[in-house]
Design an enzyme around this catalytic site. Sequence first.
Site, PDB file in Angstrom:
ATOM      1  N   VAL A  69       0.807  -1.223   0.000  1.00 29.99           N
ATOM      2  CA  VAL A  69       0.000   0.000   0.000  1.00 29.99           C
ATOM      3  C   VAL A  69       0.842   1.277   0.000  1.00 29.99           C
ATOM      4  O   VAL A  69       0.279   2.377  -0.022  1.00 29.99           O
ATOM      5  CB  VAL A  69      -1.003   0.019   1.172  1.00 29.99           C
ATOM      6  CG1 VAL A  69      -2.089  -1.032   0.946  1.00 29.99           C
ATOM      7  CG2 VAL A  69      -0.309  -0.211   2.508  1.00 29.99           C
ATOM      8  N   SER A 147      -0.470   6.273  16.834  1.00 27.37           N
ATOM      9  CA  SER A 147       0.261   5.625  17.924  1.00 27.37           C
ATOM     10  C   SER A 147       0.481   6.643  19.033  1.00 27.37           C
ATOM     11  O   SER A 147       0.515   7.854  18.782  1.00 27.37           O
ATOM     12  CB  SER A 147       1.613   5.114  17.428  1.00 27.37           C
ATOM     13  OG  SER A 147       2.463   4.772  18.505  1.00 27.37           O
ATOM     14  N   TYR A 160       9.669   6.741  13.271  1.00 30.12           N
ATOM     15  CA  TYR A 160       8.328   6.231  13.587  1.00 30.12           C
ATOM     16  C   TYR A 160       7.466   7.349  14.182  1.00 30.12           C
ATOM     17  O   TYR A 160       6.310   7.515  13.799  1.00 30.12           O
ATOM     18  CB  TYR A 160       8.454   5.064  14.567  1.00 30.12           C
ATOM     19  CG  TYR A 160       7.138   4.378  14.852  1.00 30.12           C
ATOM     20  CD1 TYR A 160       6.592   3.477  13.940  1.00 30.12           C
ATOM     21  CD2 TYR A 160       6.453   4.598  16.038  1.00 30.12           C
ATOM     22  CE1 TYR A 160       5.391   2.838  14.194  1.00 30.12           C
ATOM     23  CE2 TYR A 160       5.252   3.964  16.304  1.00 30.12           C
ATOM     24  CZ  TYR A 160       4.732   3.082  15.381  1.00 30.12           C
ATOM     25  OH  TYR A 160       3.531   2.453  15.640  1.00 30.12           O
TER      26      TYR A 160
END
Length: 248
Positions: A69, A147, A160
């Site tokens: 994706v 997150s 991240y």
Amino acid sequence: MPAHLPNLNDRVALVTGGSRGIGRAISIALAAAGASVAVNYRQRGNEAAGVVAEIERAGGRAIAVRADVSVADDVKAMFREVENHLGLIDVLVNNAGTGTIVDIDDLTEAEFDRTLAVNLKSAFLCTQAALPGMRARHWGRIVNLSSAAARGAGLLGVHYNASKAGVEGLTRGYAAKLAREGITVNAVAPGPIDTEMAGPLKAANVADKLPVGRLGEASEVAQAVLMVVGNAFITGQTIPVNGGVSFI
């Protein structure tokens, strides 16, 4: 249909990264609410097939669909396949992600780019592909998996953190543009969750540091996803599911 579940009969859902962990739990929960579910995977075809089989055993309808994706051509082909087999997508859950632990002294440009492509660019590509159908029907639900690291120090690294902070910015931007068209866009931000990727969390005894004293379950994240899918008045929000690790 149980009262606590949204009614997704005659709706089609796509869950990226739906073959394991949080994505698997979300796929199963959406099917339990009545949706036909496309379970996306990149490499774990057998696990995706297992999720489909579990949904079908419970009387639901599902397919597994392979795509990277983070690649535009793959996303276009995936949407064609889902639409041909199940119909236009009503519920999009952008769950696919990567999270490699890399310290700032070891972080390379390639790893930074890969993390943003998988965690952030993929949500953009899939959202853009889903919007024409949602806009035509004046109904859509988009849920992006963020997150706790988007607003905290995190354990994995700055690459991240940046990718998940970007997901929340993307969420707010789309929500503001689409609210009048019957399309809601929200994020769900898990904290430490007990999945097969939780090894570093357990090694660091993270559970002992949480107010609730344990890691979260993937099914608890799925509950939050169902909540925003079922609520037409919540949009542009990030829902924390983190055991009290923060209250922001």
